[in-house]
Motif scaffolding. Sequence first.
Motif, short mmCIF file in Angstrom:
data_model
loop_
_atom_site.label_atom_id
_atom_site.label_comp_id
_atom_site.label_asym_id
_atom_site.label_seq_id
_atom_site.Cartn_x
_atom_site.Cartn_y
_atom_site.Cartn_z
N LYS A 187 0.83 -1.20 0.00
CA LYS A 187 0.00 0.00 0.00
C LYS A 187 0.87 1.25 0.00
CE LYS A 187 -4.11 -1.97 2.21
NZ LYS A 187 -5.04 -1.86 3.36
N GLU A 188 1.91 1.23 0.83
CA GLU A 188 2.82 2.37 0.86
C GLU A 188 3.54 2.54 -0.48
OE1 GLU A 188 3.93 2.18 5.64
OE2 GLU A 188 5.34 1.43 4.13
N LEU A 189 3.89 1.43 -1.12
CA LEU A 189 4.55 1.48 -2.42
C LEU A 189 3.63 2.10 -3.47
CD1 LEU A 189 6.90 0.79 -4.26
CD2 LEU A 189 5.95 -1.53 -4.52
N THR A 190 2.36 1.73 -3.43
CA THR A 190 1.39 2.28 -4.38
C THR A 190 1.25 3.79 -4.20
OG1 THR A 190 0.14 0.20 -4.43
CG2 THR A 190 -1.00 2.19 -5.17
#
Length: 320
Positions: A187-190
């Motif tokens: 989620k953080e990567l997105t």
Amino acid sequence: MHTVWKGAISFGLVHVPVKMFSATEDKDISMRMIHRACGSPIAFVRKCDNCDVEVAFDEIVKGYEYEKGRFVLFEKEDLEAVSDERSKTITILDFVDLTEIDPIYFQKTYYLSPDQAGGNAYNLLLEAMRQSGKIGLAKVSIRSKSSLAAIRVIDNALAMETIFYPDEIRAIGQVPGLPDAINVNEKELTMARMLIEQLSTPFEPAKYTDDYRTRLMDLIQTKIAGEEIRVAPDQQQRTNVLDLMAALQASLEAVRISPDAPGALDTGAAAAAQPAKQTKKQTVVETAQAADSATADADAPAKKPRARKPKNEKAKETVS
């Protein structure tokens, strides 16, 4: 522009005479080291600690320290014998895609222009490289240093980028603290990728400025306007021979950079501010001279007044 190198580009049997010019310039603001107590510039001398003497340029040779305190010495002729500088040729070895070269390899950029009657060959190479989309990977020697180089097209000119040899690039494994494995939250990567997309824009070099240099120049002008300046003392009043030589050298240097000296360059706002700055310096020096003269007259015996020597006013103003 000043020509820094003259030679030719060689690829196959084609020989293209060219002149080289630096494509970039250092905009760093140069500052002198000043003695806080008196405001005089500090001189750095070439001194031999063993002999305790200052060493002249003609007494200096280059040496390589192969063990602690042990050197092999080289005369100028020794270094010229192993240098490729005399070839004066940029030899293209291969043609490659620019995207294959990582930016870490690039050092400095130079512009190349046609020299002598090489205009046709220059245009031929330029247009052929433009249409092929390739760059030339070459070897060149500049100022006795051998380098790899990338020859490419910029607008309607050939440019040369000196690049490091592979063994001059440090291995990434030498960097401490790098992770062994990369684990991130999806989620953080997105969200991070979305932020990158929102901040993505075409490259516009003009919008990037050196904010530190701008602030420093503003500070310099503020100090000049507020007369927060230090005037170096008149070293010609000293009687020590070494001090006199230093004062004469400083005078020569000051004459070379004086705005009124023949051949001096106009530096815009700095040059406009210079007359006021010089007037201030002259006032300070003249006041100091008057005070020194009054003191000398008061201390001199009445029966034998001290004779005054003629003073070189121009030298005093330039030294100050």
